[in-house]
Design a protein around this motif. Structure first.
Motif, mmCIF file in Angstrom:
data_model
loop_
_atom_site.group_PDB
_atom_site.id
_atom_site.type_symbol
_atom_site.label_atom_id
_atom_site.label_comp_id
_atom_site.label_asym_id
_atom_site.label_seq_id
_atom_site.Cartn_x
_atom_site.Cartn_y
_atom_site.Cartn_z
ATOM 1 N N ARG A 256 60.778 39.839 56.042
ATOM 2 C CA ARG A 256 59.731 39.524 55.068
ATOM 3 C C ARG A 256 59.594 40.637 54.031
ATOM 4 O O ARG A 256 59.378 40.370 52.836
ATOM 5 N N VAL A 257 59.700 41.891 54.477
ATOM 6 C CA VAL A 257 59.648 43.007 53.530
ATOM 7 C C VAL A 257 60.826 42.930 52.560
ATOM 8 O O VAL A 257 60.680 43.182 51.358
ATOM 9 N N GLU B 187 62.289 40.296 51.531
ATOM 10 C CA GLU B 187 61.984 39.244 50.559
ATOM 11 C C GLU B 187 60.965 39.729 49.529
ATOM 12 O O GLU B 187 61.040 39.366 48.352
ATOM 13 N N GLN B 188 60.013 40.575 49.962
ATOM 14 C CA GLN B 188 59.055 41.148 49.011
ATOM 15 C C GLN B 188 59.756 42.067 48.020
ATOM 16 O O GLN B 188 59.454 42.055 46.819
ATOM 17 N N GLY C 189 61.346 40.129 45.373
ATOM 18 C CA GLY C 189 60.463 39.276 44.601
ATOM 19 C C GLY C 189 60.413 37.840 45.061
ATOM 20 O O GLY C 189 59.930 36.954 44.337
ATOM 21 N N ARG D 168 58.833 36.882 47.870
ATOM 22 C CA ARG D 168 57.624 36.674 48.665
ATOM 23 C C ARG D 168 56.535 37.568 48.071
ATOM 24 O O ARG D 168 56.806 38.701 47.684
ATOM 25 N N PRO D 169 55.291 37.076 47.987
ATOM 26 C CA PRO D 169 54.219 37.911 47.442
ATOM 27 C C PRO D 169 53.866 39.058 48.376
ATOM 28 O O PRO D 169 54.134 39.011 49.575
ATOM 29 N N GLY D 170 53.245 40.083 47.803
ATOM 30 C CA GLY D 170 52.803 41.211 48.612
ATOM 31 C C GLY D 170 53.570 42.481 48.318
ATOM 32 O O GLY D 170 54.645 42.460 47.705
ATOM 33 N N SER D 171 53.011 43.601 48.767
ATOM 34 C CA SER D 171 53.623 44.907 48.542
ATOM 35 C C SER D 171 54.597 45.244 49.670
ATOM 36 O O SER D 171 54.204 45.253 50.838
ATOM 37 N N PRO D 172 55.864 45.540 49.352
ATOM 38 C CA PRO D 172 56.792 45.937 50.413
ATOM 39 C C PRO D 172 56.374 47.218 51.114
ATOM 40 O O PRO D 172 56.642 47.393 52.298
ATOM 41 N N GLY E 237 54.068 46.342 53.796
ATOM 42 C CA GLY E 237 54.833 45.780 54.905
ATOM 43 C C GLY E 237 55.538 46.850 55.708
ATOM 44 O O GLY E 237 55.572 46.798 56.950
#
Length: 348
Positions: free
Chosen positions: A311-312, A314-315, A318, A320-324, A327
């Protein structure tokens, strides 16, 4: 059919295969192989690209529907199937084999997998990916310490730089084991080499090794359960400008290795044999750190944290939303033993 990186480059100049499979745990080389395939598809006229991320809730019917539907925007398309856990399950295995047996026209499938363990390689779906006439299987192997100087020399030559022997030795030492960092340092050195010559003094001035050792210090501090100190190191790395992909590479590599060890321990293999079976074998000075971490967390926890690392990733890309960085901090804390609301249910 199995291909190495050089064979892939040659094959892509011919007719595209229906299916390409990239398997391995080296993110830089795997990413470059995937980029080659994407570029070849674009050159061949693929304008539509679909990406599927396989997790526990993934609906394999999507892959079936894609194989039986026409492209909405172009005659040719690229479909990417990313399986970070490396095991598609029974339904996924059937879907992959069905695609191989009857690939849709004007569609290229790119499957991304981690390195497959021995038991997975013997499954029907994995054998199909490696042996089917419609598939081209690219195994990504890590660059070991002996191969690294030659690899670095080739990468430098590709950007017009010729290193002296001592410069190459120091550069290899400072980036050993981290090809992402190596690629970044080579890009940096292109701005500092006069007439394409790289000497020892330039490497000493331009290539810092503190970040590399701090990243590995972060990993060991995390595994020893020192959550507060590990978080301070992570924050320091960010403040020093270390890129999130470099930190993720170090964390994911260690978690993936420990997930494999935890699996072996579940099979009642003695810990010393597990350590000895790793490639390379675990160093004596790290056995205590890894042993404590394996005792602290069961196998499902390591598998869950691999998903968190995905998931990180993907962050960072760009997707997936959110700050890597948030994560990464969550992974560091939960592996160090801090229960977090979003990850606690998978850790125990």
């Amino acid at each position: 059919m199995k291909l190495n990186a050089a064979q892939l480059t040659r094959q892509l100049k011919d007719t595209l295969a229906p299916v390409y499979v990239i398997s391995g745990d080296e993110p830089l080389l795997g990413g470059e192989a995937a980029d080659q395939i994407r570029a070849a598809c674009r050159l061949d006229g693929s304008e539509e690209r679909l990406v599927f991320h396989v997790d526990r809730s993934f609906d394999w019917g999507q892959l079936h529907d894609t194989s039986h539907s026409l492209s909405l925007f172009a005659q040719k398309r690229l479909v990417e199937l990313r399986v970070p856990g490396g095991k598609p399950g029974d339904e996924g295995a059937k879907a992959i084999i069905a695609w191989l047996d009857s690939p849709p026209p004007d569609t290229t499938l790119l499957v991304s997998l981690p390195k497959l363990d021995g038991s997975t390689q013997r499954t029907k779906w994995a054998k199909a990916l490696t042996e089917h006439t419609n598939s081209r299987f690219i195994q990504i192997w890590p660059v070991d310490a002996q191969q690294l100087p030659g690899w670095m020399r080739e990468r430098l030559a590709a950007v017009g730089i010729t290193p002296s022997a001592d410069a190459l030795d120091l550069l290899s030492t400072r980036v050993e084991g981290n090809l992402l960092a190596a690629a970044q340092e080579i890009q940096k050195l292109t701005l500092h080499c006069d007439a394409g010559q790289l000497d020892l003094q330039t490497v000493q001035r331009v290539v810092a090794d503190s970040a590399r050792f701090d990243v590995f210090s972060l990993v060991d501090t995390m595994l020893m359960g020192q959550a507060e100190q590990a978080l301070r190191i992570l924050q320091g790395l960010r403040g020093e400008g270390v890129e999130a992909p470099v930190v993720l590479w170090a964390l994911a590599r260690e978690i993936r290795s420990l997930a494999s060890m935890a699996h072996d321990l579940q099979q009642h293999i003695p810990l010393e044999r597990v350590f000895a079976s790793q490639r390379p074998p675990v160093w004596d000075k790290r056995k205590s750190v890894l042993g404590q971490a394996l005792q602290r967390h069961p196998k499902p926890a390591w598998d869950a944290w691999l998903q968190a690392a995905q998931r990180v990733d993907e962050q960072i890309k760009g997707q997936r939303p959110g700050s890597p960085w948030d994560g990464l901090a969550a992974i560091v804390l939960v592996v160090a033993g801090i229960r977090l609301p979003l990850l606690a249910t998978t850790a125990h």
